[in-house]
Design an enzyme around this catalytic site. Structure first.
Site, PDB file in Angstrom:
ATOM      1  CE  LYS A 114     -22.508 -19.905  -2.032  1.00  0.00           C
ATOM      2  NZ  LYS A 114     -23.789 -19.470  -1.498  1.00  0.00           N
ATOM      3  CE  LYS A 197     -23.461 -25.396  -7.318  1.00  0.00           C
ATOM      4  NZ  LYS A 197     -24.061 -25.427  -6.049  1.00  0.00           N
ATOM      5  CE  LYS A 200     -29.517 -19.227  -5.893  1.00  0.00           C
ATOM      6  NZ  LYS A 200     -30.881 -19.592  -5.686  1.00  0.00           N
TER       7      LYS A 200
HETATM    8  P1  TYM Z   1     -29.845 -22.923  -3.467  1.00  0.00           P
HETATM    9  O1  TYM Z   1     -30.659 -21.687  -3.257  1.00  0.00           O
HETATM   10  O2  TYM Z   1     -28.444 -22.790  -3.907  1.00  0.00           O
HETATM   11  O3  TYM Z   1     -30.552 -23.896  -4.487  1.00  0.00           O
HETATM   12  C1  TYM Z   1     -31.927 -24.248  -4.359  1.00  0.00           C
HETATM   13  C2  TYM Z   1     -32.127 -25.693  -4.816  1.00  0.00           C
HETATM   14  O4  TYM Z   1     -31.729 -25.858  -6.179  1.00  0.00           O
HETATM   15  C3  TYM Z   1     -30.814 -26.953  -6.290  1.00  0.00           C
HETATM   16  N1  TYM Z   1     -29.827 -26.628  -7.346  1.00  0.00           N
HETATM   17  C4  TYM Z   1     -29.548 -27.432  -8.391  1.00  0.00           C
HETATM   18  N2  TYM Z   1     -30.040 -28.629  -8.758  1.00  0.00           N
HETATM   19  C5  TYM Z   1     -29.565 -29.175  -9.909  1.00  0.00           C
HETATM   20  N3  TYM Z   1     -28.621 -28.558 -10.690  1.00  0.00           N
HETATM   21  C6  TYM Z   1     -28.115 -27.358 -10.347  1.00  0.00           C
HETATM   22  N4  TYM Z   1     -27.214 -26.761 -11.122  1.00  0.00           N
HETATM   23  C7  TYM Z   1     -28.575 -26.743  -9.160  1.00  0.00           C
HETATM   24  N5  TYM Z   1     -28.286 -25.565  -8.544  1.00  0.00           N
HETATM   25  C8  TYM Z   1     -29.071 -25.517  -7.441  1.00  0.00           C
HETATM   26  C9  TYM Z   1     -30.141 -27.019  -4.924  1.00  0.00           C
HETATM   27  O5  TYM Z   1     -29.596 -28.292  -4.706  1.00  0.00           O
HETATM   28  C10 TYM Z   1     -31.299 -26.705  -4.014  1.00  0.00           C
HETATM   29  O6  TYM Z   1     -32.075 -27.851  -3.766  1.00  0.00           O
HETATM   30  N6  TYM Z   1     -28.505 -24.369   1.098  1.00  0.00           N
HETATM   31  C11 TYM Z   1     -29.618 -24.320   0.189  1.00  0.00           C
HETATM   32  C12 TYM Z   1     -30.823 -23.556   0.691  1.00  0.00           C
HETATM   33  C13 TYM Z   1     -31.411 -24.064   1.966  1.00  0.00           C
HETATM   34  C14 TYM Z   1     -32.137 -25.277   2.129  1.00  0.00           C
HETATM   35  C15 TYM Z   1     -32.558 -25.294   3.478  1.00  0.00           C
HETATM   36  C16 TYM Z   1     -32.436 -26.318   1.264  1.00  0.00           C
HETATM   37  C17 TYM Z   1     -31.421 -23.424   3.168  1.00  0.00           C
HETATM   38  N7  TYM Z   1     -32.107 -24.157   4.085  1.00  0.00           N
HETATM   39  C18 TYM Z   1     -33.300 -26.360   4.004  1.00  0.00           C
HETATM   40  C19 TYM Z   1     -33.174 -27.393   1.797  1.00  0.00           C
HETATM   41  C20 TYM Z   1     -33.590 -27.405   3.144  1.00  0.00           C
HETATM   42  C21 TYM Z   1     -29.142 -23.632  -1.080  1.00  0.00           C
HETATM   43  O7  TYM Z   1     -28.203 -22.882  -1.083  1.00  0.00           O
HETATM   44  O8  TYM Z   1     -29.912 -23.829  -2.146  1.00  0.00           O
END
Ligand code: TYM
Length: 336
Positions: A114, A197, A200
């Site tokens: 990022k 992947k 967003k």
């Molecule tokens: P975020 O908001 O990017 O994504 C949310 C969830 O979606 C999954 N994900 C995917 N799974 C499969 N294929 C994809 N292309 C794909 N894109 C996203 C992510 O793996 C995630 O499970 N850091 C985290 C947010 C967070 C969090 C937490 C998660 C903050 N605190 C505590 C778990 C526990 C994130 O950026 O997710």
């Protein structure tokens, strides 16, 4: 019998969640809420590690909550809340900042990816310590299970390392959380760039299927997905990433094994496959869009669900924070 705890979350950083978020995580959340005491958080403080338009952010926080519910989260049996409504997240994050080393935090690949965009000198310090706030989110709820997609594996490892280090230094306070990553849907790929992947923050809109896209938009995006020229429907992610991604998505939304799909598409062209994938995705996604729109028509009802969730979350989180403060030798404030 008490159910094991579970926590997971998503960033409200876009106006819609996408198919990767749904298949990689949200669908597991819905399934696991029966067997776990589940906490689902909207991580607004993570979203502000990059600049956000305030009006859009407020709207996206509510829309993310609405999509959680529309996808099937049960607000009575699960705890659904906004991260910034539970101040213990920020407080434990500071404490864990003092446990985490600069070296291990520097190795987090999400920060590297990022921050590369604008140059790491310009990246916020919040973006650098982002995984430590994530560790706080998790550890406050003593979860056994953290259902996420593949891209979160490294952050879960860091969380476990910080928990173990804290427990070793100060006595056991934290449970060891386990990442729950489903192999088949761990990584959904961008339709235009099927070796990256679906995300967003990256990629062009055409490559991303949003849960809130209209049916016609979803259909158009899937029909223009990048494939290859050999014309055979086979699951070979290395040599045929585009077709394999479509098969993976199709299998996930139709619950048919990939091998069965491949068998039934022998001698059939990509056009037919894309049409069928589009229909199956629309059948899954459009009820979620409709329910989300309904929920967004009554934001005061939505806000009251989130306020109730935060009150429940604070009870658990504050208890863990007090245990942490005691273990460290900080004097807990009895007025809290
Ligand atoms: P975020 O908001 O990017 O994504 C949310 C969830 O979606 C999954 N994900 C995917 N799974 C499969 N294929 C994809 N292309 C794909 N894109 C996203 C992510 O793996 C995630 O499970 N850091 C985290 C947010 C967070 C969090 C937490 C998660 C903050 N605190 C505590 C778990 C526990 C994130 O950026 O997710």
């Amino acid at each position: 019998m008490t159910k094991p705890n579970l926590l997971s979350g998503m960033q409200p950083s876009a106006s819609s969640l996408h198919l990767g978020n749904y298949l990689g995580a949200l669908r597991q959340w819905v399934a696991m809420q029966q067997t776990h005491s589940a906490h689902y958080v909207i991580v607004d403080l993570h979203a502000i590690t990059v600049a956000q338009d305030p009006k859009m952010l407020a709207e996206n926080i509510r829309k993310t909550a609405a999509q959680y519910i529309a996808a099937g989260l049960d607000v009575d049996s699960s705890t659904l809340f906004i991260q910034s409504h539970v101040p213990a997240h920020s407080e434990l994050a500071w404490i864990l900042n003092c446990i985490a080393s600069f070296g291990e935090t520097s190795r987090m690949t999400q920060f590297k990816d990022k921050s590369q965009k604008g140059g790491s000198d310009n990246a916020s310090v919040g973006l650098f310590t982002y995984p430590i706030l994530q560790a706080a989110d998790i550890l406050l709820y003593q979860p056994k299970a953290v259902p996420v997609g593949e891209d979160q594996r490294q952050h879960l490892e860091l969380t476990r390392n910080l928990a173990e280090r804290f427990n070793n230094r100060y006595g056991k306070v934290f449970e060891m959380p386990e990442a729950v990553i489903l192999k088949e849907t761990a990584k959904i790929y961008d339709l235009q760039n099927p070796t990256a992947k679906m995300s967003k923050s990256a990629g062009e809109p055409k490559g991303i299927v949003n849960l809130l896209d209209e049916d016609s938009v979803i259909s158009k995006k899937i029909k223009s997905a990048v494939t290859d020229t050999d014309g055979e429907i086979k699951f070979e992610p290395e040599s045929k990433p585009g077709v394999s991604n479509l098969l993976g998505i199709y299998s996930a939304v139709s619950d048919k094994p990939i091998s069965v799909l491949v068998e039934s598409y022998q001698g059939v062209g990509y056009g037919q496959l894309k049409q069928d994938v589009a229909d199956a995705v629309i059948a899954t996604v459009s009820p979620i869009r409709e329910k989300t729109n309904e929920l967004m028509n009554d934001t005061s009802h939505l806000d009251s669900i989130l306020e109730k969730g935060a009150a429940k979350a604070r009870e658990t989180a504050d208890k863990t924070l007090r245990d942490v403060q005691n273990a460290l030798g900080l004097i807990p404030n009895r007025n809290n």
